[in-house]
Enzyme design. Structure first.
Site: not given
Length: 235
Positions: A64, A116, A139, A143, A175, A214-217
């Site tokens: 992951e 990395d 990420d 932009k 998202d 997730t918190k992002f979702e």
């Protein structure tokens, strides 16, 4: 600070280096748990990592990329004890928090890589050896002038595909609509991959019930953005 008018001198990396102070608990995890659970990509000896030796058993290896603060990763590893689960992250407090979460859940099948993921896959993973690679909510670089910094580019997808065993999967989620479309376009053009859900509307995979929200979702839902999953399979 990077000058936007100058060309970038290296290929896309899998992360943005972020600072951050660690809590007492996270520091304890680094002191007590890291020696057995973690390795630093930049300090690995030349050649492929012997995952069987590191985990002390033979099992399919899942990588992951970008485990963040570890809430999802710890749950995914706990729910799949049959996998040797490798989390790759650059954020020190995030790795510390992941170790704490894994300790609380009693997870035994998780190892951590600090650094990395591109370097790890390129120099330290055997071609055709992975059961899967997961990249959840990378990420988005929203932009337009920054889109070139997104990790999902043809060169990266080719690298991931080359490290997957036949039938192995590359599972992505985002998202950001235009990033999802970019992922779809780039992965569809990779000759070593096929879209497991090509027959579904838009080619999107159904959201797996096993992937924690997730918190992002949650944030995306509040902001009116739809999350997309993509699952491509090594031919």
């Amino acid at each position: 600070m990077e000058n936007e008018d100058q060309p970038r001198m290296r290929s896309v990396v899998s992360y943005v280096k972020r600072g951050g102070r660690m809590t007492v608990g996270q520091q304890r995890a680094w002191n007590e748990l890291w020696p057995s659970l973690g390795r630093t990509v930049g300090e690995l000896p030349e050649g492929p990592v012997d995952f069987d030796d590191w985990f002390g058993r033979q099992a399919p290896v899942m990588v992951e990329i970008g485990s963040g603060m570890g809430e999802t990763t710890s749950q995914l590893a706990a729910a799949a004890p049959e996998l040797n689960y490798v989390a790759v992250e650059v954020y020190d407090p995030g790795l510390g928090q992941l170790m704490l979460r894994a300790e609380k859940l009693g997870v035994k099948n998780l190892r951590l890589m600090h650094g990395d993921a591109v370097v790890l896959l390129t120099s330290h993973v055997e071609p055709g050896s992975l059961a899967g690679v997961r990249l959840f909510f990378p990420d988005p670089w929203p932009k337009k002038r920054h889109h070139k910094r997104r990790i999902v580019q043809p060169e990266f997808v080719s690298l991931v595909a080359s490290r997957l065993a036949p039938g192995g999967t590359f599972h992505m989620a985002t998202d950001w609509e235009n990033y999802a479309e970019q992922m779809m376009e780039v992965c569809s053009a990779e000759p070593l991959l096929r879209n497991r859900y090509a027959g579904e509307p838009g080619g999107w995979a159904p959201r797996p019930e096993w992937r924690p929200i997730t918190k992002f979702e949650n944030r995306a839902d509040v902001e009116g953005r739809i999350s997309h999953d993509l699952i491509f399979e090594r031919i």
